[in-house]
Design an enzyme around this catalytic site. Structure first.
Site, PDB file in Angstrom:
ATOM      1  CB  ALA A   1     -89.779   4.541 -98.154  1.00 24.42           C
ATOM      2  CD  GLU A   2     -88.241   8.612 -91.834  1.00 26.48           C
ATOM      3  OE1 GLU A   2     -89.138   9.102 -91.134  1.00 26.48           O
ATOM      4  OE2 GLU A   2     -87.092   9.054 -91.852  1.00 26.48           O
ATOM      5  N   GLY A   3     -87.772   3.738 -92.465  1.00 30.42           N
ATOM      6  CA  GLY A   3     -88.404   2.808 -91.539  1.00 30.42           C
ATOM      7  C   GLY A   3     -88.810   1.483 -92.147  1.00 30.42           C
TER       8      GLY A   3
END
Length: 87
Positions: free
Chosen positions: A46-48
């Site tokens: 998961a990014e951010g």
């Protein structure tokens, strides 16, 4: 594309992570992505991730890896090397 290419990692875009954990649609989509990727033998990133609540949600639902400002800010390569040398 998931079936045609040799993909072993699936990344959850920050646009879904931004709404976690309160945004019900984002939460449902994120849970579905994690479940689908795991059923296909993929790792999920998961990014951010910017808040502890987002990280807690992702951990609770089995996300394998995360990246984002909560864990560290982007830095130039020489600073990355220097930070590992200090360890």
């Amino acid at each position: 594309y998931l079936k045609r290419f040799p993909i072993d990692v699936l990344k959850i875009d920050r646009s879904f992570v931004d709404g976690l954990p309160a945004g019900e649609q984002d939460a449902q989509i994120t849970r579905a992505i994690i479940a689908m990727a795991h059923s296909l033998g993929m790792t999920v990133i998961a990014e951010g991730v910017e808040t502890q609540a987002q990280l807690d949600f992702l951990r609770e639902h089995g996300c394998d890896e995360v990246q984002g400002f909560l864990l560290g800010r982007p830095m130039p390569p020489d600073e990355v090397v220097a930070s590992f040398e200090r360890c």
